[in-house]
Design a protein around this motif. Sequence first.
Motif, mmCIF file in Angstrom:
data_model
loop_
_atom_site.group_PDB
_atom_site.id
_atom_site.type_symbol
_atom_site.label_atom_id
_atom_site.label_comp_id
_atom_site.label_asym_id
_atom_site.label_seq_id
_atom_site.Cartn_x
_atom_site.Cartn_y
_atom_site.Cartn_z
ATOM 1 N N GLY A 40 13.993 -84.984 39.291
ATOM 2 C CA GLY A 40 14.059 -83.634 38.761
ATOM 3 C C GLY A 40 13.659 -82.553 39.734
ATOM 4 O O GLY A 40 13.871 -81.368 39.469
ATOM 5 N N ASP A 41 13.078 -82.941 40.862
ATOM 6 C CA ASP A 41 12.682 -81.944 41.866
ATOM 7 C C ASP A 41 13.887 -81.447 42.644
ATOM 8 O O ASP A 41 14.699 -82.243 43.130
ATOM 9 C CB ASP A 41 11.671 -82.538 42.856
ATOM 10 N N ARG A 42 13.996 -80.144 42.768
ATOM 11 C CA ARG A 42 14.946 -79.528 43.702
ATOM 12 C C ARG A 42 14.136 -78.526 44.517
ATOM 13 O O ARG A 42 13.861 -77.416 44.066
ATOM 14 C CB ARG A 42 16.109 -78.858 42.964
ATOM 15 N N ILE A 43 13.716 -78.963 45.678
ATOM 16 C CA ILE A 43 12.760 -78.204 46.483
ATOM 17 C C ILE A 43 13.496 -77.399 47.547
ATOM 18 O O ILE A 43 14.277 -77.956 48.327
ATOM 19 C CB ILE A 43 11.736 -79.142 47.146
ATOM 20 N N GLY A 44 13.251 -76.098 47.596
ATOM 21 C CA GLY A 44 13.796 -75.252 48.635
ATOM 22 C C GLY A 44 12.845 -75.183 49.815
ATOM 23 O O GLY A 44 11.643 -74.962 49.636
ATOM 24 N N LEU A 45 13.380 -75.395 51.016
ATOM 25 C CA LEU A 45 12.583 -75.279 52.241
ATOM 26 C C LEU A 45 12.852 -73.917 52.865
ATOM 27 O O LEU A 45 14.011 -73.550 53.095
ATOM 28 C CB LEU A 45 12.960 -76.361 53.263
ATOM 29 N N VAL A 46 11.786 -73.186 53.155
ATOM 30 C CA VAL A 46 11.914 -71.854 53.750
ATOM 31 C C VAL A 46 11.051 -71.793 55.002
ATOM 32 O O VAL A 46 9.859 -72.129 54.960
ATOM 33 C CB VAL A 46 11.479 -70.761 52.749
ATOM 34 N N ALA A 47 11.656 -71.377 56.110
ATOM 35 C CA ALA A 47 10.927 -71.178 57.369
ATOM 36 C C ALA A 47 11.799 -70.343 58.283
ATOM 37 O O ALA A 47 13.000 -70.169 58.041
ATOM 38 C CB ALA A 47 10.583 -72.517 58.034
ATOM 39 N N GLY A 48 11.196 -69.821 59.342
ATOM 40 C CA GLY A 48 11.956 -69.054 60.316
ATOM 41 C C GLY A 48 12.827 -69.954 61.167
ATOM 42 O O GLY A 48 12.727 -71.193 61.118
ATOM 43 N N ASN A 49 13.731 -69.332 61.960
ATOM 44 C CA ASN A 49 14.526 -70.111 62.912
ATOM 45 C C ASN A 49 13.592 -70.903 63.818
ATOM 46 O O ASN A 49 12.635 -70.358 64.370
ATOM 47 C CB ASN A 49 15.382 -69.180 63.781
ATOM 48 N N GLY A 50 13.858 -72.204 63.942
ATOM 49 C CA GLY A 50 13.006 -73.050 64.768
ATOM 50 C C GLY A 50 11.684 -73.405 64.128
ATOM 51 O O GLY A 50 10.786 -73.943 64.790
ATOM 52 N N GLY A 51 11.552 -73.129 62.820
ATOM 53 C CA GLY A 51 10.272 -73.344 62.146
ATOM 54 C C GLY A 51 10.056 -74.737 61.600
ATOM 55 O O GLY A 51 9.012 -74.995 60.995
ATOM 56 N N GLY A 52 11.028 -75.641 61.748
ATOM 57 C CA GLY A 52 10.787 -77.031 61.369
ATOM 58 C C GLY A 52 11.529 -77.529 60.156
ATOM 59 O O GLY A 52 11.324 -78.678 59.737
ATOM 60 N N LYS A 53 12.431 -76.726 59.556
ATOM 61 C CA LYS A 53 13.127 -77.187 58.356
ATOM 62 C C LYS A 53 13.983 -78.417 58.643
ATOM 63 O O LYS A 53 13.885 -79.439 57.940
ATOM 64 C CB LYS A 53 14.008 -76.069 57.779
ATOM 65 N N SER A 54 14.843 -78.322 59.652
ATOM 66 C CA SER A 54 15.723 -79.455 59.973
ATOM 67 C C SER A 54 14.921 -80.659 60.432
ATOM 68 O O SER A 54 15.250 -81.814 60.110
ATOM 69 C CB SER A 54 16.736 -79.052 61.049
ATOM 70 N N THR A 55 13.849 -80.414 61.174
ATOM 71 C CA THR A 55 12.992 -81.515 61.627
ATOM 72 C C THR A 55 12.370 -82.232 60.438
ATOM 73 O O THR A 55 12.337 -83.474 60.395
ATOM 74 C CB THR A 55 11.880 -80.970 62.550
ATOM 75 N N LEU A 56 11.874 -81.482 59.463
ATOM 76 C CA LEU A 56 11.284 -82.098 58.277
ATOM 77 C C LEU A 56 12.334 -82.898 57.513
ATOM 78 O O LEU A 56 12.053 -84.026 57.050
ATOM 79 C CB LEU A 56 10.679 -81.022 57.384
ATOM 80 N N LEU A 57 13.554 -82.377 57.388
ATOM 81 C CA LEU A 57 14.612 -83.127 56.701
ATOM 82 C C LEU A 57 14.926 -84.430 57.429
ATOM 83 O O LEU A 57 15.120 -85.473 56.783
ATOM 84 C CB LEU A 57 15.871 -82.274 56.587
ATOM 85 N N ARG A 58 14.972 -84.382 58.747
ATOM 86 C CA ARG A 58 15.238 -85.623 59.498
ATOM 87 C C ARG A 58 14.123 -86.633 59.292
ATOM 88 O O ARG A 58 14.373 -87.842 59.208
ATOM 89 C CB ARG A 58 15.427 -85.309 60.980
ATOM 90 N N CYS A 59 12.888 -86.159 59.211
ATOM 91 C CA CYS A 59 11.772 -87.076 58.929
ATOM 92 C C CYS A 59 11.912 -87.691 57.539
ATOM 93 O O CYS A 59 11.695 -88.891 57.344
ATOM 94 C CB CYS A 59 10.438 -86.336 59.049
ATOM 95 N N LEU A 60 12.282 -86.878 56.551
ATOM 96 C CA LEU A 60 12.461 -87.386 55.194
ATOM 97 C C LEU A 60 13.592 -88.410 55.132
ATOM 98 O O LEU A 60 13.533 -89.381 54.373
ATOM 99 C CB LEU A 60 12.760 -86.236 54.234
ATOM 100 N N ALA A 61 14.631 -88.193 55.960
ATOM 101 C CA ALA A 61 15.776 -89.107 55.972
ATOM 102 C C ALA A 61 15.509 -90.373 56.769
ATOM 103 O O ALA A 61 16.328 -91.307 56.743
ATOM 104 C CB ALA A 61 16.991 -88.391 56.547
ATOM 105 N N GLY A 62 14.394 -90.425 57.492
ATOM 106 C CA GLY A 62 14.096 -91.586 58.327
ATOM 107 C C GLY A 62 14.771 -91.545 59.677
ATOM 108 O O GLY A 62 14.772 -92.537 60.409
ATOM 109 N N GLN A 63 15.339 -90.380 60.054
ATOM 110 C CA GLN A 63 15.994 -90.258 61.352
ATOM 111 C C GLN A 63 15.031 -89.804 62.445
ATOM 112 O O GLN A 63 15.397 -89.784 63.622
ATOM 113 C CB GLN A 63 17.163 -89.270 61.256
ATOM 114 N N ALA A 64 13.839 -89.385 62.063
ATOM 115 C CA ALA A 64 12.816 -88.978 63.032
ATOM 116 C C ALA A 64 11.465 -89.358 62.469
ATOM 117 O O ALA A 64 11.301 -89.528 61.255
ATOM 118 C CB ALA A 64 12.886 -87.476 63.297
#
Length: 499
Positions: free
Chosen positions: A28-52
């Motif tokens: 049921g969670d739909r979490i929005g990630l908010v950060a500035g350019n280069g602030g770590g959003k894509s990096t956090l997603l890759r960690c969640l996906a197990g790619q980093a």
Amino acid sequence: MGSISLRNVGVTVAEPLFQNLDLVIADGDRIGLVAGNGGGKSTLLRCLAGQAEPSAGTIIRSRGLKVGFVEQDVPANLLDLPLAEMVRRAIPPADRESQGWRVDLVLDELETPDDLRARPLRALSGGWQRLALLARTWVADPDALLLDEPTNHLDLDKIRLLEGWITSPLRQVPMVIASHDRQFLEACTNRTLFVRPEASRLYAHPYFAARALLADDDQADATRLARDAKEATRLRQSAAALRNVGINSRSDAAQKKSMQMAQRAEALERTLRPQHLARTADIRLASRTTHARVLAAFDDVTVRTPDGRALFRTGKLEVRQQDRIVLLGRNGVGKSQLVALLRRAMADPEAMPGVRVAPTVVLGYLDQQMSQLPPRETPHDFIGGTFRLGDQRTTSLLAGAGFMVDRQRQTIDRLSPGQKARLGLLAIRLAEPNFYLMDEPTNHVDIAGQEQLEAEILAQQATSVLVSHDRSFARAIGTRWLLIEGGKMKELDSPGDLV
């Protein structure tokens, strides 16, 4: 279903992107990630996906959890596959024949035209490539879904389609969505995580309510820091005075008390580091005046594709001083072609019959691909050379726009899309135009940058013609609305539900 749990997770790349992050992503969670350019959003997603892997902490996924990750770019090995085949190959080979019906089901849900399904992916628009990646991920039946900037290249119709798809009762898997589109986050999420280097903040609300709570918390932090700083100063002064008394009176008790005060002041000072240190990257504009009442006018001009095919007629149109005109319409109707035509007319008024441009117009131009930026030059050479600035002034301006010194000396083609956008906006500011012509100016600009750009356009009362699929941005700045539809362009009294 399943869940993903984060415990004290952090990532450091030269400096922390985020740290000490505790989070549970569940049904049921739909979490929005908010950060500035280069602030770590894509990096956090890759960690969640197990790619980093994170630099610190642990990420625990439920046993057997299948995570679907829709990245921003299409992998090169998929570009030559037909759309439907690219989606079908996400199903395990042994199940493709029996489960192939699911491909048509998800493509139908995304309203994919039949004639597009057999086309190679590289022949499709950026918007359809995004939706194809989503279909490919969903057909693999994930238990959790991660979306990285899913609205990039989508027109408003497709954004609304995607919003309905995400919020459908059929899709109750946990989702984490990184986006710079404020209205999209508001429509699609029920929790918001503001990713920050020191202390990220999570709120059980969609974007706009979460943003208001964040502002309140930041103000409370600032008030506490000011109070504690004042108290630390008082303690330091009292400790120094008491130490002098102890020395003069040879009182060990006074000197001991002085040391205790100094230690309390030091402990307070250690907490004075702000919880949020903003990555400063200013977006500012500068405009010059003109006495012209009408800056540009169209006399029923035909707008065409680059190969000469007619798209629509403009009718009679005047762009008056302080107009902020937003062009509306689906992808492919010719909005960008109208912007390109107007730019050509401003460069060479004689070459565009039917278009009149005031002689005093000075253009500030920005397009989606940042084609006005020379790819093989460095930001330092481009800004310094174009505007005849000295080395120190150029370095300072680029630093203010968010470019570290090492980035200033890299070629522009190596910059991220967000960095290119900020460089283009800096160039516009230095040109001091009186007419802004912008095609999707907020693409790749973070939310803080979008809000700065809105404020600057309003403050400068800048005459503008622009294309934007960012509903929050368009609503904030638009004063006139032109809809391109059915081979014609017409002015609307208000945008209604088109933005």
